[in-house]
Enzyme design. Structure first.
Site, PDB file in Angstrom:
ATOM      1  N   GLY A  20       2.533   2.715   2.373  1.00 47.73           N
ATOM      2  CA  GLY A  20       3.864   2.591   2.974  1.00 47.73           C
ATOM      3  C   GLY A  20       4.893   2.093   1.989  1.00 47.73           C
ATOM      4  N   LYS A  50      -7.229   8.274  14.582  1.00 42.99           N
ATOM      5  CA  LYS A  50      -6.512   9.007  13.535  1.00 42.99           C
ATOM      6  C   LYS A  50      -6.175  10.427  13.978  1.00 42.99           C
ATOM      7  CE  LYS A  50      -5.380   7.648  10.183  1.00 42.99           C
ATOM      8  NZ  LYS A  50      -4.178   6.849   9.810  1.00 42.99           N
ATOM      9  N   ASP A  88       5.350  -5.321  15.269  1.00 46.41           N
ATOM     10  CA  ASP A  88       3.997  -4.926  15.652  1.00 46.41           C
ATOM     11  C   ASP A  88       4.172  -3.640  16.448  1.00 46.41           C
ATOM     12  OD1 ASP A  88       1.537  -4.507  16.888  1.00 46.41           O
ATOM     13  OD2 ASP A  88       1.170  -6.634  17.237  1.00 46.41           O
ATOM     14  N   LYS A 138       4.236  -6.200  10.252  1.00 48.86           N
ATOM     15  CA  LYS A 138       3.970  -7.505  10.858  1.00 48.86           C
ATOM     16  C   LYS A 138       4.033  -8.658   9.865  1.00 48.86           C
ATOM     17  CE  LYS A 138      -0.078  -6.788  12.597  1.00 48.86           C
ATOM     18  NZ  LYS A 138      -1.323  -7.142  13.313  1.00 48.86           N
ATOM     19  N   GLY A 160       0.777  -1.239   0.000  1.00 46.08           N
ATOM     20  CA  GLY A 160       0.000   0.000   0.000  1.00 46.08           C
ATOM     21  C   GLY A 160       0.803   1.280   0.000  1.00 46.08           C
ATOM     22  N   TYR A 166     -12.679   5.296  15.388  1.00 47.86           N
ATOM     23  CA  TYR A 166     -11.657   5.451  14.351  1.00 47.86           C
ATOM     24  C   TYR A 166     -11.156   6.888  14.291  1.00 47.86           C
ATOM     25  CZ  TYR A 166      -9.487   5.674   9.720  1.00 47.86           C
ATOM     26  OH  TYR A 166      -8.606   5.889   8.684  1.00 47.86           O
TER      27      TYR A 166
END
Length: 412
Positions: A22, A171, A73, A41, A20, A167
């Site tokens: 990253g 964020k 993690d 991970k 993605g 959520y």
């Protein structure tokens, strides 16, 4: 955006870099010859998501960078410390941190179990804080240190909270880390900023949640890779404490044509806008105004009944096989009522009232927005984020309605 070579030899610690956004950031920097620490991970292949830290490392080295894959993690302090120490031992220090790892569940308060709440807040907010904290002693020694959090601008407008408060908290926690650390470490020359996408970004995780059709109105993760690259190439003393948007960063670099970033170039001007951005909220309100005008002009007609008649005429076994879900629609407003759409059995069925079998997802919305959604004027994901659509049940199956809209809107 053309690479400049400014990141050659610099060490970048990226969380969630196995796929993605990253990985896109990692590959962009690697083309300059940067050292990339892949902190994620995924050591073993995921059954539904492609890519591991080791496959990402191979790609990074193929384009000219050096890679250090680390099983991390971000909730585990010992793993984070170990990865940072390994990076310093191998590359001599850390120059840039990208806090990209994130967990998402767009559920309301009653539908969010505490395990999911803890997951989001421990990865998003706590993970960002922890990784930054452990890396800061080494960033202080860098000549151009940056921390970039993939998180949105801060806003206290209720619309960003009411449909997925857990959520949003997680964020915004990342964004508050950027705000606070930027001021705290300004004297050390460490730039701390947040970057957020203007539109939906198509990644393997989004495909798993929403299906491949989500790509139709999304951009590639490369736009975020290019935007973050442009930011971390800047003098850290010249830009800190800012909430930036990918498209605006690239416009400041002279890029005016974003066609290449669209998954489907034909839809470059019809992209699904991301949420948390005030300008996108205004665009959503424009859609609502348009929908109200449509309803006012046709108030005497029972438009929803006509809509379901049109849908019924276009049902088929292929559509049922692709969707595999039963939907119940609780419609409010001028044409209030309950409708169902069975895309799970036989060749499909529609009708008034509740379905014979328990619905996989129940959707509640105003009749104006309901019609706008099926007419292609309002995307289900946008409606949900803007609070115009409430969903109970299987959120993933509910989002399959996006696929249904795309296949039917040309026929309705």
């Amino acid at each position: 955006m053309i690479n400049t070579g400014k990141l050659a030899g610099r060490t970048i610690f990226i969380t969630g870099a196995s796929r993605g956004i990253g990985k896109s950031i990692a590959l962009k920097a690697a083309k300059d010859g940067a050292n990339i620490v892949i902190a994620a991970k995924t050591a073993e292949p995921h059954p539904k998501l492609p890519g591991t830290i080791y496959t990402a490392a191979q790609e990074i080295e193929q384009v000219g960078g050096q890679a250090l894959p680390c099983v991390v993690d971000v909730r585990d302090e010992a793993q984070v410390i170990s990865a940072v120490e390994s990076a310093v031992k191998k590359f001599g220090g850390i120059d840039i941190v990208i806090n990209n790892a994130s967990a998402i569940s767009l559920t309301g308060t009653e539908s969010t179990d505490m395990k999911k709440y803890d997951l989001m807040n421990n990865i998003n907010t706590r993970g960002t804080f922890l990784v930054s904290k452990v890396c800061i002693p080494y960033l202080k020694k860098s000549t151009n240190p940056h921390i970039v959090n993939i998180s949105p601008p801060l806003s206290i407008k209720p619309i960003w909270f009411k449909n997925h408060v857990a959520y949003t908290i997680s964020k915004f926690g990342m964004s508050m880390c950027a705000l606070g650390m930027a001021e705290e470490f300004k004297e050390h020359g460490i730039a701390v900023n947040a970057v957020w996408p203007k539109t939906a970004i198509y990644t393997a995780a989004i495909e798993m949640l929403s299906g491949s059709e989500a790509s139709t109105f999304s951009r590639k993760p490369e736009i975020m890779g290019d935007a973050v690259y442009a930011l971390i190439c800047k003098d850290s003393k010249s830009v800190t404490g800012q909430f930036l948007v990918d498209e605006e960063i690239l416009k400041s670099e002279g890029i005016i044509d974003f066609t290449e970033y669209a998954c489907n170039p034909e839809n470059k001007d019809k992209l699904m806008l991301d949420f948390f951005l005030e300008e996108n909220l205004e665009a959503g309100l424009e859609n609502q105004i348009t929908s109200k005008k449509m309803q006012s002009a046709n108030k005497s007609e029972e438009k929803i009944a006509q809509l379901f008649t049109a849908i019924e005429a276009n049902l088929n076994s292929e559509l049922v096989n692709k969707t595999g879900a039963i939907f119940q629609f609780n419609v409010k407003g001028d044409e209030a009522g309950v409708w169902f759409l069975d895309l799970k059995n036989g060749k499909g069925a529609v009708g008034r009232g509740e379905p014979n079998q328990p619905p996989d997802a129940t959707l509640t919305m105003d009749s104006t927005n309901f019609f706008a959604m099926f007419a292609g004027k309002l995307k289900p994901t946008t409606a949900f984020v803007m609070g115009k659509l409430k969903i109970s049940g299987d959120l993933q199956k509910a989002m399959k309605l996006e696929k249904l809209m795309n296949s039917l809107k040309a026929k309705l």
